[in-house]
Design an enzyme around this catalytic site. Sequence first.
Site, short mmCIF file in Angstrom:
data_model
loop_
_atom_site.label_atom_id
_atom_site.label_comp_id
_atom_site.label_asym_id
_atom_site.label_seq_id
_atom_site.Cartn_x
_atom_site.Cartn_y
_atom_site.Cartn_z
N CYS A 288 0.81 -1.22 0.00
CA CYS A 288 0.00 0.00 0.00
C CYS A 288 0.85 1.28 0.00
O CYS A 288 0.65 2.17 -0.82
CB CYS A 288 -0.98 -0.01 1.17
SG CYS A 288 -0.23 0.06 2.81
N HIS A 336 -2.60 1.25 6.90
CA HIS A 336 -2.96 1.18 5.47
C HIS A 336 -3.13 2.59 4.93
O HIS A 336 -3.45 3.53 5.65
CB HIS A 336 -4.25 0.38 5.28
CG HIS A 336 -4.54 0.06 3.84
ND1 HIS A 336 -3.80 -0.85 3.13
CD2 HIS A 336 -5.47 0.55 2.97
CE1 HIS A 336 -4.27 -0.93 1.89
NE2 HIS A 336 -5.27 -0.09 1.76
N HIS A 348 -5.63 1.95 -4.43
CA HIS A 348 -4.75 1.40 -3.39
C HIS A 348 -4.37 -0.04 -3.71
O HIS A 348 -4.98 -0.69 -4.57
CB HIS A 348 -5.42 1.47 -2.01
CG HIS A 348 -6.56 0.51 -1.83
ND1 HIS A 348 -6.82 -0.13 -0.64
CD2 HIS A 348 -7.53 0.07 -2.69
CE1 HIS A 348 -7.88 -0.91 -0.76
NE2 HIS A 348 -8.34 -0.80 -1.99
#
Length: 374
Positions: A288, A336, A348
């Site tokens: 990520c 994240h 993402h």
Amino acid sequence: MRTGKRGLLAVAVTVVCAITVLGAPGAAFAAPGPTPAPSTSPTARTTNPDLTPPPADPAPSEADKALEAVREKLDSLYHDAAVATDAYNAAEEKAKEQSAQLVALARKIVQGREKLDELKDRAGAAARSQYRGGGLPDEAHLLLSDDPREFLDGAGRVLQGHRATKGLLGEMTRTQQDLEQYAADASTQWQKLESHRKAKAEAQKKIEKQITEARALESRLEKKEKERLAKLQEEAARKAQTAWIGTGALDNATGQGTSAGERAIAYATAQIGKPYVWGAEGPDSFDCSGLTSQAWADAGRTIPRTSQEQWRQLRRVAVSDMRPGDLIIYFGDASHVGLYVGDGKIVHAPRPGRNVTVAGAGTMPILGVVRPDA
């Protein structure tokens, strides 16, 4: 149906130790027999159809409860893997920094030794010159001079010589001290490097453990269960996004992205379809923060490598003020991150087993928003 239910039972038992919310053990997974009629008389069942129970199938909600437990367990495992991935990436970045500093110190040590050797050669040359002069110091030669002008000129040379000798000795001392400091710094940096290497190895073990457990859990699901699980995950994401939009979070989020932000978005969206791989930052795979850091690097802006450091170091802005190109940080531990592309969506790299994709910005718990080009 029975085969699928037995597979689901095995998974559910693994996840929640024979889920108690389903009542009697196995009730949600084994096909139950017909519900007993009020009368066991064949006549009663034949002459009064209302007394004949309908065919008994497992309640879908009960099966979904079991799959929901699986989904939550998978989310937990992959979240823990994401936390460990951030720790791994941070340790790797620190190790790179220490390695670079060690290389720089090694160069300084080499240069310092060369300089010290040169200074020693100069000192040796001065000593040999004095020896060739008969071993007498310059002051003695001056006293033996009968020419006053020569005496005065010589006095100036002696003073210069004293200063040069003093400067030479001082420079040798400082160079030696620098070498000792460089050696001490190198030792400290080496210890830090080893510490970060150990932290990286420990994080790697945690990542692999979490991913292995998650994959083993998924592998015990049968095809229909996997399909239903995917639908439950999609439904959960949709509900979360709808609820987030319903809060009015985007009512005033009309900010326009900068040219750098648009370049970052262009880079990130060009990676759609590439696989998530923990620790990866392109070009063939990403995690990520690898995706977001490389997207902004392509836009000409260097930002921290990990989502936690992106949250800690970059300027924070209100969700209502976010604009395309901003980074949305998720979960309370900032484990994240996604790149906001506008219209309530992010691009993402979700997790192992998934590819870079576009998703609703509200599908995960938002910690906050940061702006790389503030």
